[in-house]
Design a protein around this motif. Sequence first.
Motif, mmCIF file in Angstrom:
data_model
loop_
_atom_site.group_PDB
_atom_site.id
_atom_site.type_symbol
_atom_site.label_atom_id
_atom_site.label_comp_id
_atom_site.label_asym_id
_atom_site.label_seq_id
_atom_site.Cartn_x
_atom_site.Cartn_y
_atom_site.Cartn_z
ATOM 1 N N LEU A 125 0.834 -1.213 0.000
ATOM 2 C CA LEU A 125 0.000 0.000 0.000
ATOM 3 C C LEU A 125 0.865 1.259 0.000
ATOM 4 O O LEU A 125 0.598 2.205 -0.762
ATOM 5 N N VAL A 126 1.884 1.280 0.838
ATOM 6 C CA VAL A 126 2.782 2.444 0.892
ATOM 7 C C VAL A 126 3.484 2.642 -0.440
ATOM 8 O O VAL A 126 3.591 3.756 -0.946
ATOM 9 N N ARG A 127 3.970 1.554 -1.027
ATOM 10 C CA ARG A 127 4.674 1.626 -2.314
ATOM 11 C C ARG A 127 3.762 2.254 -3.368
ATOM 12 O O ARG A 127 4.160 3.145 -4.113
ATOM 13 N N ASN A 128 2.505 1.807 -3.433
ATOM 14 C CA ASN A 128 1.555 2.378 -4.388
ATOM 15 C C ASN A 128 1.315 3.847 -4.090
ATOM 16 O O ASN A 128 1.256 4.669 -5.006
ATOM 17 N N GLY A 129 1.168 4.180 -2.820
ATOM 18 C CA GLY A 129 0.964 5.571 -2.436
ATOM 19 C C GLY A 129 2.132 6.452 -2.830
ATOM 20 O O GLY A 129 1.942 7.571 -3.333
ATOM 21 N N GLU A 130 3.351 5.954 -2.618
ATOM 22 C CA GLU A 130 4.543 6.733 -2.989
ATOM 23 C C GLU A 130 4.576 7.049 -4.478
ATOM 24 O O GLU A 130 4.864 8.181 -4.872
ATOM 25 N N VAL A 131 4.304 6.050 -5.283
ATOM 26 C CA VAL A 131 4.349 6.241 -6.727
ATOM 27 C C VAL A 131 3.281 7.241 -7.164
ATOM 28 O O VAL A 131 3.562 8.176 -7.920
ATOM 29 N N LEU A 132 2.064 7.065 -6.666
ATOM 30 C CA LEU A 132 0.987 7.986 -7.035
ATOM 31 C C LEU A 132 1.286 9.409 -6.574
ATOM 32 O O LEU A 132 0.997 10.380 -7.286
ATOM 33 N N PHE A 133 1.868 9.540 -5.395
ATOM 34 C CA PHE A 133 2.225 10.855 -4.876
ATOM 35 C C PHE A 133 3.225 11.536 -5.811
ATOM 36 O O PHE A 133 3.088 12.717 -6.135
ATOM 37 N N GLU A 134 4.230 10.786 -6.251
ATOM 38 C CA GLU A 134 5.241 11.384 -7.119
ATOM 39 C C GLU A 134 4.692 11.707 -8.503
ATOM 40 O O GLU A 134 5.084 12.697 -9.119
ATOM 41 N N ILE A 135 3.775 10.880 -9.007
ATOM 42 C CA ILE A 135 3.166 11.173 -10.311
ATOM 43 C C ILE A 135 2.364 12.468 -10.223
ATOM 44 O O ILE A 135 2.380 13.293 -11.125
ATOM 45 N N GLY A 136 1.666 12.659 -9.102
ATOM 46 C CA GLY A 136 0.937 13.889 -8.871
ATOM 47 C C GLY A 136 -0.437 13.919 -9.512
ATOM 48 O O GLY A 136 -0.904 12.937 -10.084
ATOM 49 N N GLY A 137 -1.075 15.054 -9.393
ATOM 50 C CA GLY A 137 -2.442 15.221 -9.872
ATOM 51 C C GLY A 137 -3.401 14.947 -8.727
ATOM 52 O O GLY A 137 -3.146 14.115 -7.865
ATOM 53 N N ALA A 138 -4.503 15.643 -8.722
ATOM 54 C CA ALA A 138 -5.447 15.576 -7.598
ATOM 55 C C ALA A 138 -5.941 14.156 -7.329
ATOM 56 O O ALA A 138 -5.951 13.699 -6.184
ATOM 57 N N ALA A 139 -6.352 13.454 -8.366
ATOM 58 C CA ALA A 139 -6.880 12.098 -8.166
ATOM 59 C C ALA A 139 -5.804 11.168 -7.615
ATOM 60 O O ALA A 139 -6.067 10.373 -6.703
ATOM 61 N N ASN A 140 -4.596 11.264 -8.152
ATOM 62 C CA ASN A 140 -3.500 10.423 -7.659
ATOM 63 C C ASN A 140 -3.139 10.761 -6.221
ATOM 64 O O ASN A 140 -2.855 9.863 -5.416
ATOM 65 N N LEU A 141 -3.142 12.042 -5.895
ATOM 66 C CA LEU A 141 -2.798 12.445 -4.528
ATOM 67 C C LEU A 141 -3.847 11.967 -3.529
ATOM 68 O O LEU A 141 -3.505 11.507 -2.433
ATOM 69 N N ASN A 142 -5.116 12.069 -3.898
ATOM 70 C CA ASN A 142 -6.181 11.569 -3.014
ATOM 71 C C ASN A 142 -6.071 10.067 -2.819
ATOM 72 O O ASN A 142 -6.207 9.566 -1.697
ATOM 73 N N ARG A 143 -5.818 9.340 -3.895
ATOM 74 C CA ARG A 143 -5.660 7.876 -3.802
ATOM 75 C C ARG A 143 -4.426 7.531 -2.971
ATOM 76 O O ARG A 143 -4.453 6.609 -2.156
ATOM 77 N N ALA A 144 -3.322 8.261 -3.164
ATOM 78 C CA ALA A 144 -2.095 8.025 -2.398
ATOM 79 C C ALA A 144 -2.364 8.191 -0.907
ATOM 80 O O ALA A 144 -1.943 7.359 -0.091
ATOM 81 N N LEU A 145 -3.071 9.238 -0.553
ATOM 82 C CA LEU A 145 -3.395 9.495 0.849
ATOM 83 C C LEU A 145 -4.219 8.351 1.438
ATOM 84 O O LEU A 145 -3.933 7.860 2.539
ATOM 85 N N THR A 146 -5.199 7.886 0.699
ATOM 86 C CA THR A 146 -6.038 6.775 1.158
ATOM 87 C C THR A 146 -5.209 5.516 1.382
ATOM 88 O O THR A 146 -5.352 4.832 2.403
ATOM 89 N N LEU A 147 -4.331 5.191 0.431
ATOM 90 C CA LEU A 147 -3.502 3.990 0.542
ATOM 91 C C LEU A 147 -2.553 4.064 1.731
ATOM 92 O O LEU A 147 -2.396 3.088 2.480
ATOM 93 N N ILE A 148 -1.934 5.215 1.920
ATOM 94 C CA ILE A 148 -0.986 5.373 3.025
ATOM 95 C C ILE A 148 -1.717 5.325 4.364
ATOM 96 O O ILE A 148 -1.239 4.715 5.324
ATOM 97 N N GLU A 149 -2.895 5.930 4.443
ATOM 98 C CA GLU A 149 -3.688 5.847 5.674
ATOM 99 C C GLU A 149 -4.077 4.408 5.987
ATOM 100 O O GLU A 149 -4.025 3.978 7.138
#
Length: 169
Positions: free
Chosen positions: A124-148
Motif C-alpha cells: 500500500l505504501v509503495r503504491n501511495g509513494e508512486v501515485l504521490f510522485e506522479i501527482g495530480g489531484a486524483a493520484n494524490l487523493n488515492r495516495a493518501l487513502t492507501l498510506i492511511e
Amino acid sequence: LLSIIHRHHDRLEEASVVQQRQLEILRAMGDERNVAVTLGNLGATLIAMKKYEEARDVFEEALVLNERFNGVDSKRVVQTLNNLSTSQQNLGQLQEARTSAERALRIMEAHFLEEDPALYASVLVRNGEVLFEIGGAANLNRALTLIEQSIEIEIRLFGVADEYAVDLL
C-alpha cells in the motif's frame, strides 16, 4: 549468512560481492530457484547502495524466475514487484513503477490479504509513494487513502505506524 551479516553492519559493498559470488555458484549448479532468492537479496542491497539501474535489472531477472518457480500470483512475485517498483521510481520511470506497484497490489488483494498484512501494508505504501510522485489531484487523493490504510494496518499489527509511512502524510 555472510551477506546478511555484512548488510546488518552496513557493509553493503561486501554484501554485494558475497551475493554476486553466491549467484555464480548457484548458476553453476543450475539452482534457479535459489538464484531467484539471491537476486532478490542482491537487488535489496543495490537499492540500499542507491544503484537503482542495477537493482532494476536484477529484480527484472528475479521476477521472471519467481513467476516460473512460484507462480505469477505468488508472494515472491509481490515482493519482487514491490522492490522493482522502488528501483523504477528512483530512476524516474514512474509509469513503469506504477504498473509494477499496481500489479503487486492486485495480487496481494486477490490472494494474500489476510495471510500477510505486513506485506500488504508495504505494498500500500509503495503504491501511495508512486501515485504521490506522479501527482495530480486524483493520484494524490488515492495516495493518501492507501498510506492511511497502511498506517491503520501497522498500528493494528505492531501498535505503532512505520515512521516512513507517517512522514509521507
